[in-house]
Design a protein around this motif. Structure first.
Motif, PDB file in Angstrom:
ATOM      1  N   LEU A   1      63.278  19.447 115.965  1.00  0.00           N
ATOM      2  CA  LEU A   1      64.590  19.125 116.521  1.00  0.00           C
ATOM      3  C   LEU A   1      65.265  20.462 116.816  1.00  0.00           C
ATOM      4  O   LEU A   1      65.636  21.195 115.900  1.00  0.00           O
ATOM      5  CB  LEU A   1      65.397  18.289 115.517  1.00  0.00           C
ATOM      6  N   ASN A   2      65.362  20.777 118.091  1.00  0.00           N
ATOM      7  CA  ASN A   2      65.825  22.106 118.470  1.00  0.00           C
ATOM      8  C   ASN A   2      67.335  22.242 118.396  1.00  0.00           C
ATOM      9  O   ASN A   2      68.074  21.376 118.835  1.00  0.00           O
ATOM     10  CB  ASN A   2      65.350  22.453 119.881  1.00  0.00           C
ATOM     11  N   CYS A   3      67.752  23.366 117.811  1.00  0.00           N
ATOM     12  CA  CYS A   3      69.176  23.673 117.698  1.00  0.00           C
ATOM     13  C   CYS A   3      69.271  25.198 117.681  1.00  0.00           C
ATOM     14  O   CYS A   3      68.724  25.841 116.782  1.00  0.00           O
ATOM     15  CB  CYS A   3      69.733  23.083 116.402  1.00  0.00           C
ATOM     16  N   SER A   4      69.892  25.771 118.697  1.00  0.00           N
ATOM     17  CA  SER A   4      69.984  27.231 118.731  1.00  0.00           C
ATOM     18  C   SER A   4      71.429  27.649 118.918  1.00  0.00           C
ATOM     19  O   SER A   4      72.249  26.888 119.428  1.00  0.00           O
ATOM     20  CB  SER A   4      69.096  27.800 119.832  1.00  0.00           C
ATOM     21  N   PHE A   5      71.756  28.859 118.462  1.00  0.00           N
ATOM     22  CA  PHE A   5      73.135  29.336 118.561  1.00  0.00           C
ATOM     23  C   PHE A   5      73.162  30.776 119.045  1.00  0.00           C
ATOM     24  O   PHE A   5      72.245  31.555 118.792  1.00  0.00           O
ATOM     25  CB  PHE A   5      73.883  29.193 117.234  1.00  0.00           C
TER      26      PHE A   5
ATOM     27  N   LEU B   1      63.220  24.507 107.934  1.00  0.00           N
ATOM     28  CA  LEU B   1      63.750  25.311 109.033  1.00  0.00           C
ATOM     29  C   LEU B   1      62.687  26.357 109.348  1.00  0.00           C
ATOM     30  O   LEU B   1      61.612  26.357 108.755  1.00  0.00           O
ATOM     31  CB  LEU B   1      65.059  25.984 108.610  1.00  0.00           C
ATOM     32  N   PHE B   2      62.981  27.234 110.283  1.00  0.00           N
ATOM     33  CA  PHE B   2      62.087  28.357 110.569  1.00  0.00           C
ATOM     34  C   PHE B   2      62.835  29.615 110.130  1.00  0.00           C
ATOM     35  O   PHE B   2      63.514  30.249 110.951  1.00  0.00           O
ATOM     36  CB  PHE B   2      61.752  28.411 112.058  1.00  0.00           C
ATOM     37  N   PRO B   3      62.751  29.987 108.815  1.00  0.00           N
ATOM     38  CA  PRO B   3      63.610  31.047 108.260  1.00  0.00           C
ATOM     39  C   PRO B   3      63.526  32.358 109.035  1.00  0.00           C
ATOM     40  O   PRO B   3      64.545  33.018 109.238  1.00  0.00           O
ATOM     41  CB  PRO B   3      63.101  31.215 106.833  1.00  0.00           C
ATOM     42  N   SER B   4      62.332  32.710 109.493  1.00  0.00           N
ATOM     43  CA  SER B   4      62.192  33.984 110.198  1.00  0.00           C
ATOM     44  C   SER B   4      62.924  33.956 111.540  1.00  0.00           C
ATOM     45  O   SER B   4      63.204  35.000 112.125  1.00  0.00           O
ATOM     46  CB  SER B   4      60.714  34.310 110.405  1.00  0.00           C
ATOM     47  N   GLN B   5      63.206  32.746 112.043  1.00  0.00           N
ATOM     48  CA  GLN B   5      63.875  32.607 113.341  1.00  0.00           C
ATOM     49  C   GLN B   5      65.393  32.486 113.195  1.00  0.00           C
ATOM     50  O   GLN B   5      66.110  32.563 114.187  1.00  0.00           O
ATOM     51  CB  GLN B   5      63.380  31.338 114.036  1.00  0.00           C
ATOM     52  N   LEU B   6      65.862  32.252 111.955  1.00  0.00           N
ATOM     53  CA  LEU B   6      67.291  31.956 111.763  1.00  0.00           C
ATOM     54  C   LEU B   6      68.197  33.083 112.242  1.00  0.00           C
ATOM     55  O   LEU B   6      69.181  32.836 112.936  1.00  0.00           O
ATOM     56  CB  LEU B   6      67.573  31.664 110.290  1.00  0.00           C
TER      57      LEU B   6
ATOM     58  N   GLY C   1      69.023  33.211 115.818  1.00  0.00           N
ATOM     59  CA  GLY C   1      69.815  32.149 116.419  1.00  0.00           C
ATOM     60  C   GLY C   1      69.077  30.833 116.593  1.00  0.00           C
ATOM     61  O   GLY C   1      69.447  30.018 117.430  1.00  0.00           O
ATOM     62  N   ASN C   2      68.069  30.633 115.776  1.00  0.00           N
ATOM     63  CA  ASN C   2      67.277  29.401 115.890  1.00  0.00           C
ATOM     64  C   ASN C   2      67.377  28.608 114.586  1.00  0.00           C
ATOM     65  O   ASN C   2      66.807  28.987 113.581  1.00  0.00           O
ATOM     66  CB  ASN C   2      65.818  29.778 116.194  1.00  0.00           C
ATOM     67  N   ALA C   3      68.113  27.511 114.630  1.00  0.00           N
ATOM     68  CA  ALA C   3      68.308  26.677 113.438  1.00  0.00           C
ATOM     69  C   ALA C   3      67.556  25.365 113.576  1.00  0.00           C
ATOM     70  O   ALA C   3      67.956  24.342 113.005  1.00  0.00           O
ATOM     71  CB  ALA C   3      69.794  26.425 113.214  1.00  0.00           C
ATOM     72  N   SER C   4      66.469  25.376 114.349  1.00  0.00           N
ATOM     73  CA  SER C   4      65.709  24.150 114.592  1.00  0.00           C
ATOM     74  C   SER C   4      65.117  23.600 113.294  1.00  0.00           C
ATOM     75  O   SER C   4      64.785  24.349 112.377  1.00  0.00           O
ATOM     76  CB  SER C   4      64.578  24.420 115.587  1.00  0.00           C
ATOM     77  N   LEU C   5      64.994  22.274 113.267  1.00  0.00           N
ATOM     78  CA  LEU C   5      64.458  21.597 112.089  1.00  0.00           C
ATOM     79  C   LEU C   5      63.078  21.044 112.420  1.00  0.00           C
ATOM     80  O   LEU C   5      62.892  20.380 113.436  1.00  0.00           O
ATOM     81  CB  LEU C   5      65.377  20.438 111.700  1.00  0.00           C
TER      82      LEU C   5
HETATM   83  C1  LIG Z   1      62.783  27.919 117.308  1.00  0.00           C
HETATM   84  O1  LIG Z   1      61.611  28.250 116.585  1.00  0.00           O
HETATM   85  C2  LIG Z   1      60.582  27.288 116.677  1.00  0.00           C
HETATM   86  C3  LIG Z   1      59.438  27.728 115.770  1.00  0.00           C
HETATM   87  O2  LIG Z   1      59.016  29.018 116.079  1.00  0.00           O
HETATM   88  C4  LIG Z   1      60.140  27.142 118.120  1.00  0.00           C
HETATM   89  O3  LIG Z   1      59.176  26.126 118.227  1.00  0.00           O
HETATM   90  C5  LIG Z   1      61.350  26.773 118.970  1.00  0.00           C
HETATM   91  O4  LIG Z   1      60.975  26.738 120.336  1.00  0.00           O
HETATM   92  C6  LIG Z   1      62.463  27.771 118.777  1.00  0.00           C
HETATM   93  N1  LIG Z   1      63.639  27.298 119.511  1.00  0.00           N
HETATM   94  C7  LIG Z   1      64.336  28.117 120.295  1.00  0.00           C
HETATM   95  C8  LIG Z   1      65.513  27.496 120.972  1.00  0.00           C
HETATM   96  O5  LIG Z   1      64.047  29.297 120.441  1.00  0.00           O
END
Ligand SMILES: *[C@@H]1O[C@H](CO)[C@@H](O)[C@H](O)[C@H]1NC(C)=O
Ligand SMILES: *[C@@H]1O[C@H](CO)[C@@H](O)[C@H](O)[C@H]1NC(C)=O
Ligand SMILES: *[C@@H]1O[C@H](CO)[C@@H](O)[C@H](O)[C@H]1NC(C)=O
Ligand SMILES: *[C@@H]1O[C@H](CO)[C@@H](O)[C@H](O)[C@H]1NC(C)=O
Length: 233
Positions: A32-36, A83-88, A91-95
């Motif tokens: 579930l994509n959520c980015s900021f 979550l994807f901690p390394s992406q937080l 700006g990526n808070a996707s679940l």
């Molecule tokens: C957030 O990270 C996930 C896992 O790496 C990736 O699949 C997703 O596309 C990323 N979303 C954005 C908006 O970058």
């Protein structure tokens, strides 16, 4: 005043989530994509993320003080979220939601705070393909032209409800005398049963088609009722 307005604007957090419903296959994983956006760098310990069910406000996943916070998590989501901690900090808070079930369907709200905060909701829809339909006859034997016969078409394990279309051998849409029923199993997946009652003509043939609206997927079966040896004694 202008200064503080500009300042406010530049630090305002804005979330982006999919506008269209996210379709997930039953039993599979879904993101579930959520980015900021974020203007200045921050530490992981500065981020708060909450995912919750929009309607009931029940917690799906929490993250603050640099780690997952799952004591409030609704039990049905236990061991299925991350979550994807390394992406937080990018700006990526996707679940990531694992092993999606029919009961997961609904609206999810993503809430993020890094000084400023924002929230946004997205819709999750669940889909499952139906099995190939099977057709049975009632009565099964001693059929003659002029007899009334019931054809029962059954397909299992799909979601959501399919459109069921019966056609005769020449492709005519049969709309009379059809009864379609839906029963859910304990996982929420449907068994669809459609009964067509017809008066037999010599060599009648029929097709039963199921169309899953979310997957745009069609499953069909074609049957010919010859009536066996009794038909042409
Ligand atoms: C957030 O990270 C996930 C896992 O790496 C990736 O699949 C997703 O596309 C990323 N979303 C954005 C908006 O970058
Ligand atoms: C989640 O995993 C833990 C550790 O493996 C286990 O003890 C617990 O029963 C699991 N909970 C559910 C609801 O599956
Ligand atoms: C068949 O008839 C039904 C009922 O009138 C209608 O809803 C359906 O769209 C028709 N299907 C086709 C393929 O013509
Ligand atoms: C529908 O069923 C009725 C009674 O079971 C029967 O008389 C009629 O012929 C059927 N209609 C069609 C189109 O088969």
């Amino acid at each position: 005043i202008l200064m503080s307005l500009l300042l406010f604007k530049s630090t305002k957090l804005e979330l982006q989530v999919p506008e269209l419903p996210v379709v997930a296959l039953h039993g599979k994983d879904v993101a579930l994509n959520c980015s900021f956006n974020h203007t200045s760098p921050f530490n992981l310990s500065d981020v708060t993320v909450f995912w919750q069910l929009t309607d009931t406000k029940r917690s799906v996943h929490g993250f603050f003080m640099g780690q997952d916070q799952l004591t409030e998590q609704a039990e049905s989501y236990a061991n299925r979220t991350s979550l994807f901690p390394s992406q937080l900090t990018m700006g990526n808070a996707s679940l990531l939601l694992r092993r999606v079930a029919v009961a997961d369907e609904g609206s999810y709200t993503c809430f993020v705070r890094v000084q400023e905060y924002d929230s946004a909701a997205l819709l999750l829809q669940v889909a499952a393909p139906y099995t190939k339909p099977e057709v049975t006859l009632e009565p099964e034997s001693n059929l003659r032209p002029g007899d009334e016969v019931a054809l029962t078409c059954v397909a299992y394990g799909g979601y959501p409800k399919a459109d069921v279309i019966w056609q005769d051998g020449s492709g005519r849409n049969l709309t009379d005398n059809i009864t379609t029923s839906v029963v859910a199993n304990e996982q929420g997946l449907f068994t669809m049963t459609s009964v067509l009652t017809v008066v037999l003509e010599p060599n009648s043939s029929f097709s039963c088609r199921l169309i899953n609206p979310l997957l745009s997927e069609e499953r069909s079966i074609f049957v010919t009722v010859t009536g066996g040896p009794v038909l042409f004694p």
